[in-house]
Scaffold this motif. Structure first.
Motif, PDB file in Angstrom:
ATOM      1  N   GLY A 160      37.849   0.841  -7.625  1.00 32.65           N
ATOM      2  CA  GLY A 160      37.020   0.022  -6.324  1.00 32.65           C
ATOM      3  C   GLY A 160      38.357  -0.759  -5.978  1.00 32.65           C
ATOM      4  N   ARG A 161      39.475  -0.913  -6.136  1.00 38.41           N
ATOM      5  CA  ARG A 161      40.645  -1.739  -6.096  1.00 38.41           C
ATOM      6  C   ARG A 161      41.216  -0.450  -4.673  1.00 38.41           C
ATOM      7  NH1 ARG A 161      43.876  -5.019 -10.301  1.00 38.41           N
ATOM      8  NH2 ARG A 161      42.374  -6.256 -10.876  1.00 38.41           N
ATOM      9  N   LYS A 162      41.710  -0.827  -3.541  1.00 41.45           N
ATOM     10  CA  LYS A 162      42.383  -1.167  -2.501  1.00 41.45           C
ATOM     11  C   LYS A 162      43.993  -1.431  -1.945  1.00 41.45           C
ATOM     12  CE  LYS A 162      38.540   0.866   0.370  1.00 41.45           C
ATOM     13  NZ  LYS A 162      38.023   0.137   1.619  1.00 41.45           N
ATOM     14  N   ARG A 163      44.498  -0.529  -1.614  1.00 38.74           N
ATOM     15  CA  ARG A 163      46.117  -1.775  -1.896  1.00 38.74           C
ATOM     16  C   ARG A 163      46.200  -2.420  -0.181  1.00 38.74           C
ATOM     17  NH1 ARG A 163      50.153   0.605   0.730  1.00 38.74           N
ATOM     18  NH2 ARG A 163      52.373  -0.685   0.076  1.00 38.74           N
ATOM     19  N   ARG A 164      45.743  -3.377   0.230  1.00 42.29           N
ATOM     20  CA  ARG A 164      45.947  -4.085   1.471  1.00 42.29           C
ATOM     21  C   ARG A 164      47.254  -4.643   1.041  1.00 42.29           C
ATOM     22  NH1 ARG A 164      40.209  -4.805   2.037  1.00 42.29           N
ATOM     23  NH2 ARG A 164      39.247  -3.388   0.526  1.00 42.29           N
ATOM     24  N   ILE A 165      47.986  -4.854   2.742  1.00 40.88           N
ATOM     25  CA  ILE A 165      48.672  -5.600   3.247  1.00 40.88           C
ATOM     26  C   ILE A 165      48.073  -6.819   3.809  1.00 40.88           C
ATOM     27  CG2 ILE A 165      51.316  -5.767   4.240  1.00 40.88           C
ATOM     28  CD1 ILE A 165      50.720  -3.657   2.215  1.00 40.88           C
ATOM     29  N   ALA A 166      49.375  -8.189   3.214  1.00 43.06           N
ATOM     30  CA  ALA A 166      48.892  -9.006   3.895  1.00 43.06           C
ATOM     31  C   ALA A 166      50.782  -9.649   4.198  1.00 43.06           C
ATOM     32  CB  ALA A 166      48.298 -10.672   2.496  1.00 43.06           C
ATOM     33  N   ALA A 167      50.387 -10.148   5.462  1.00 40.63           N
ATOM     34  CA  ALA A 167      51.554 -10.650   6.123  1.00 40.63           C
ATOM     35  C   ALA A 167      51.823 -11.949   7.034  1.00 40.63           C
ATOM     36  CB  ALA A 167      52.294  -9.300   7.414  1.00 40.63           C
ATOM     37  N   ASN A 168      52.087 -13.203   6.628  1.00 40.70           N
ATOM     38  CA  ASN A 168      52.356 -14.442   7.286  1.00 40.70           C
ATOM     39  C   ASN A 168      53.099 -14.944   7.726  1.00 40.70           C
ATOM     40  OD1 ASN A 168      53.224 -15.688   5.675  1.00 40.70           O
ATOM     41  ND2 ASN A 168      52.064 -15.429   4.109  1.00 40.70           N
ATOM     42  N   VAL A 169      53.434 -15.375   9.271  1.00 45.78           N
ATOM     43  CA  VAL A 169      54.215 -16.252  10.132  1.00 45.78           C
ATOM     44  C   VAL A 169      53.829 -17.718   9.813  1.00 45.78           C
ATOM     45  CG1 VAL A 169      55.707 -16.376  11.959  1.00 45.78           C
ATOM     46  CG2 VAL A 169      54.605 -13.710  11.057  1.00 45.78           C
ATOM     47  N   ILE A 170      55.059 -18.471   9.803  1.00 40.30           N
ATOM     48  CA  ILE A 170      54.976 -19.703  10.080  1.00 40.30           C
ATOM     49  C   ILE A 170      56.142 -19.859  10.874  1.00 40.30           C
ATOM     50  CG2 ILE A 170      54.597 -21.839   9.032  1.00 40.30           C
ATOM     51  CD1 ILE A 170      53.301 -20.540   6.287  1.00 40.30           C
ATOM     52  N   LEU A 171      55.734 -20.745  12.062  1.00 40.69           N
ATOM     53  CA  LEU A 171      56.611 -21.108  13.177  1.00 40.69           C
ATOM     54  C   LEU A 171      55.684 -22.500  13.233  1.00 40.69           C
ATOM     55  CD1 LEU A 171      56.586 -18.247  16.008  1.00 40.69           C
ATOM     56  CD2 LEU A 171      58.256 -18.466  13.869  1.00 40.69           C
ATOM     57  N   PRO A 172      57.388 -23.339  13.400  1.00 41.04           N
ATOM     58  CA  PRO A 172      56.535 -25.074  14.253  1.00 41.04           C
ATOM     59  C   PRO A 172      56.201 -24.140  15.816  1.00 41.04           C
ATOM     60  CG  PRO A 172      59.124 -24.822  13.748  1.00 41.04           C
ATOM     61  CD  PRO A 172      58.377 -23.642  13.389  1.00 41.04           C
ATOM     62  N   ALA A 173      55.277 -25.375  16.200  1.00 44.12           N
ATOM     63  CA  ALA A 173      55.486 -25.112  17.405  1.00 44.12           C
ATOM     64  C   ALA A 173      56.284 -25.735  18.293  1.00 44.12           C
ATOM     65  CB  ALA A 173      53.617 -25.874  18.478  1.00 44.12           C
ATOM     66  N   PRO A 174      56.856 -25.895  19.354  1.00 45.02           N
ATOM     67  CA  PRO A 174      57.837 -26.365  20.207  1.00 45.02           C
ATOM     68  C   PRO A 174      58.098 -27.529  20.300  1.00 45.02           C
ATOM     69  CG  PRO A 174      57.414 -24.134  21.281  1.00 45.02           C
ATOM     70  CD  PRO A 174      55.765 -24.774  20.351  1.00 45.02           C
ATOM     71  N   ASP A 175      58.783 -28.116  20.008  1.00 49.43           N
ATOM     72  CA  ASP A 175      58.807 -29.914  20.197  1.00 49.43           C
ATOM     73  C   ASP A 175      59.745 -31.142  21.705  1.00 49.43           C
ATOM     74  OD1 ASP A 175      59.078 -32.114  19.989  1.00 49.43           O
ATOM     75  OD2 ASP A 175      59.997 -32.778  18.594  1.00 49.43           O
ATOM     76  N   LYS A 176      57.840 -30.374  22.149  1.00 49.66           N
ATOM     77  CA  LYS A 176      58.439 -30.857  23.371  1.00 49.66           C
ATOM     78  C   LYS A 176      59.659 -32.684  24.409  1.00 49.66           C
ATOM     79  CE  LYS A 176      55.397 -27.947  25.481  1.00 49.66           C
ATOM     80  NZ  LYS A 176      57.090 -26.730  26.462  1.00 49.66           N
ATOM     81  N   SER A 177      59.161 -33.096  23.069  1.00 46.34           N
ATOM     82  CA  SER A 177      60.026 -34.576  23.132  1.00 46.34           C
ATOM     83  C   SER A 177      61.387 -33.917  22.999  1.00 46.34           C
ATOM     84  CB  SER A 177      59.603 -35.590  21.816  1.00 46.34           C
ATOM     85  OG  SER A 177      60.301 -34.933  20.712  1.00 46.34           O
ATOM     86  N   LYS A 178      62.373 -32.860  22.042  1.00 49.95           N
ATOM     87  CA  LYS A 178      63.764 -32.823  22.314  1.00 49.95           C
ATOM     88  C   LYS A 178      64.003 -31.964  23.873  1.00 49.95           C
ATOM     89  CE  LYS A 178      63.606 -32.316  17.595  1.00 49.95           C
ATOM     90  NZ  LYS A 178      63.543 -32.282  16.119  1.00 49.95           N
TER      91      LYS A 178
END
Length: 180
Positions: A160-178
């Motif tokens: 009953g198990r299927k191989r599943r791929i999980a990918a993630n990306v975590i990025l900070p949003a651009p800091d306009k104040s800098k």
């Protein structure tokens, strides 16, 4: 050759991804899964990954006078070390992310071409979210993600198990104040 140069080649990245989930595969089995990669090219990339210690030989057996090897991925070697990441230029990071993204796009295209895709039935999803987090809250979030993923990474193939791929990306949003 730096591990980033080895790992971020599109074909080698696909080879390593095929082994994810603690899979043990012969080169013939790998070739059947990556049937769009020419055999000679596949064998060269597998040899390079094995020489670099990213793939390791789990078993060998004689088949018609030659040796058939079964490989597994060496997870510690199949990642780019923090020191190497820190030494990469912005252009190298851009190329690395491009290779990562291109791999995801190719995986998704292969899924769509695999017959009758049904994203709901197959549990396929993609989304983007934004959260406002302090550095401490972000570290807690990252720890929580690890706690969710870690026990499931230990699951092996089973009924009953299927191989599943999980990918993630975590990025900070651009800091306009800098930017001023």
């Amino acid at each position: 050759m730096a591990s980033s140069e080895i790992l971020l080649h599109p074909v080698r990245l696909r080879i390593v991804q095929t082994f994810l989930g603690d899979r043990a595969l012969t080169t013939s089995q790998l070739a059947a899964e990556l049937d769009d990669v020419p055999a000679g090219s596949l064998y060269r990339h597998v040899a390079l990954l094995a020489d670099a210690g990213i793939l390791r030989v789990a078993a060998e057996r004689r088949v018609r006078g030659s040796v058939e090897r079964t490989y597994t991925v060496a997870h510690a070697a199949a990642s780019i070390a923090p020191a190497e990441l820190a030494a990469m230029t912005p252009e190298q990071h851009s190329q690395a992310f491009l290779a990562f993204s291109a791999g995801l796009i190719a995986d998704f295209d292969r899924y769509l071409a695999s017959g009758t895709p049904d994203l709901v039935r197959d549990g396929v999803g993609y989304n983007i979210n934004a959260m406002w987090l302090t550095d401490t809250e972000f570290l807690e979030f990252a720890r929580d993600l690890t706690m969710v993923f870690q026990p499931r990474l230990a699951n092996g193939p089973g009924k009953g198990r299927k191989r599943r791929i999980a990918a993630n990306v975590i990025l900070p949003a651009p800091d306009k104040s800098k930017a001023t």
